[in-house]
Design a protein around this motif. Structure first.
Motif, mmCIF file in Angstrom:
data_model
loop_
_atom_site.group_PDB
_atom_site.id
_atom_site.type_symbol
_atom_site.label_atom_id
_atom_site.label_comp_id
_atom_site.label_asym_id
_atom_site.label_seq_id
_atom_site.Cartn_x
_atom_site.Cartn_y
_atom_site.Cartn_z
ATOM 1 N N THR A 1 -17.963 -35.991 -7.464
ATOM 2 C CA THR A 1 -16.897 -35.300 -6.749
ATOM 3 C C THR A 1 -15.552 -35.955 -7.064
ATOM 4 O O THR A 1 -15.491 -37.117 -7.470
ATOM 5 N N TRP A 2 -14.498 -35.169 -6.874
ATOM 6 C CA TRP A 2 -13.137 -35.624 -7.148
ATOM 7 C C TRP A 2 -12.830 -36.868 -6.308
ATOM 8 O O TRP A 2 -12.966 -36.841 -5.094
ATOM 9 N N GLY A 3 -12.469 -37.939 -6.968
ATOM 10 C CA GLY A 3 -12.134 -39.171 -6.269
ATOM 11 C C GLY A 3 -13.285 -39.765 -5.477
ATOM 12 O O GLY A 3 -13.069 -40.543 -4.553
ATOM 13 N N SER A 4 -14.492 -39.398 -5.842
ATOM 14 C CA SER A 4 -15.708 -39.841 -5.137
ATOM 15 C C SER A 4 -15.685 -39.521 -3.640
ATOM 16 O O SER A 4 -16.297 -40.223 -2.837
ATOM 17 N N ARG A 5 -14.973 -38.445 -3.291
ATOM 18 C CA ARG A 5 -14.949 -38.030 -1.882
ATOM 19 C C ARG A 5 -16.338 -37.583 -1.457
ATOM 20 O O ARG A 5 -17.079 -36.997 -2.240
ATOM 21 N N THR A 6 -16.674 -37.802 -0.210
ATOM 22 C CA THR A 6 -18.008 -37.476 0.311
ATOM 23 C C THR A 6 -18.033 -36.065 0.902
ATOM 24 O O THR A 6 -18.472 -35.858 2.022
ATOM 25 N N ILE A 7 -17.621 -35.086 0.105
ATOM 26 C CA ILE A 7 -17.531 -33.714 0.638
ATOM 27 C C ILE A 7 -18.896 -33.112 0.921
ATOM 28 O O ILE A 7 -19.014 -32.248 1.787
ATOM 29 N N PHE A 8 -19.932 -33.567 0.232
ATOM 30 C CA PHE A 8 -21.255 -32.992 0.454
ATOM 31 C C PHE A 8 -21.981 -33.656 1.620
ATOM 32 O O PHE A 8 -23.155 -33.378 1.860
ATOM 33 N N GLN A 9 -21.269 -34.485 2.348
ATOM 34 C CA GLN A 9 -21.802 -34.977 3.609
ATOM 35 C C GLN A 9 -21.766 -33.832 4.631
ATOM 36 O O GLN A 9 -22.512 -33.831 5.592
ATOM 37 N N SER A 10 -20.895 -32.863 4.368
ATOM 38 C CA SER A 10 -20.819 -31.663 5.185
ATOM 39 C C SER A 10 -21.979 -30.743 4.816
ATOM 40 O O SER A 10 -22.113 -30.339 3.650
#
Length: 164
Positions: free
Chosen positions: A22-31
């Protein structure tokens, strides 16, 4: 269950292990909502015949896939569909321009059945090793999860012409 390609020679194998971050290693798939949107996109293109999906795991900040692109689809095109399609769906869902993926991806061409099994096990164990679950089948965004496993298995049976 999905099986590795029949022709297991290095040059003939079209199966790949791919990691996308993910972009910038953001944890967006925690959602849960965003993880499921990604998986819906993945299965949409699988069902459209763009690739055969063998294994997957969606972690909070990356995804690992083990798949074989269709004969008329390059690896790059398959990843463009997966990443671009999921970015589009997520953007529609959150009503914002959101960078989802880092540019590019890391790929490894599967050499033989042993290599296939090693990467398959790596995908299954990834959430366990990260401390997100006790057993692979307990992680909800993985092909090891019974609901997703059933969906993979039913597609493999349908594709082989076997009766259910």
């Amino acid at each position: 269950m999905s099986k590795p390609p029949r022709d297991r020679t290095y040059l003939a194998s079209r199966a790949y292990f791919v990691t996308a971050k993910t972009w910038g290693s953001r944890t967006i798939f925690q959602s849960e909502r965003l993880a499921l949107l990604f998986l819906e996109t993945l299965f949409h293109y699988r069902d459209a015949g763009k690739f055969e999906l063998h294994e997957f795991v969606v972690m909070p900040n990356h995804a690992h896939l083990l798949f074989t692109p269709a004969p008329d689809v390059t690896l790059e095109r398959a990843m463009q569909l997966i990443k671009g399609g999921s970015s589009h769906r997520i953007g529609q869902e959150v009503s914002a321009k959101l960078e989802v993926w880092e540019r590019g991806f890391v790929d490894h061409r599967i050499r033989d059945e042993q290599d296939f099994e090693r990467h398959r096990e790596y995908i299954r164990q990834n959430p366990v090793e990260a401390g997100r679950c006790a057993a692979p089948e307990d992680f909800p965004y993985s092909s090891a999860c019974p609901a997703w496993r059933q969906r993979l298995t039913s597609a493999a049976k349908a594709g082989s012409g076997d009766a259910a």
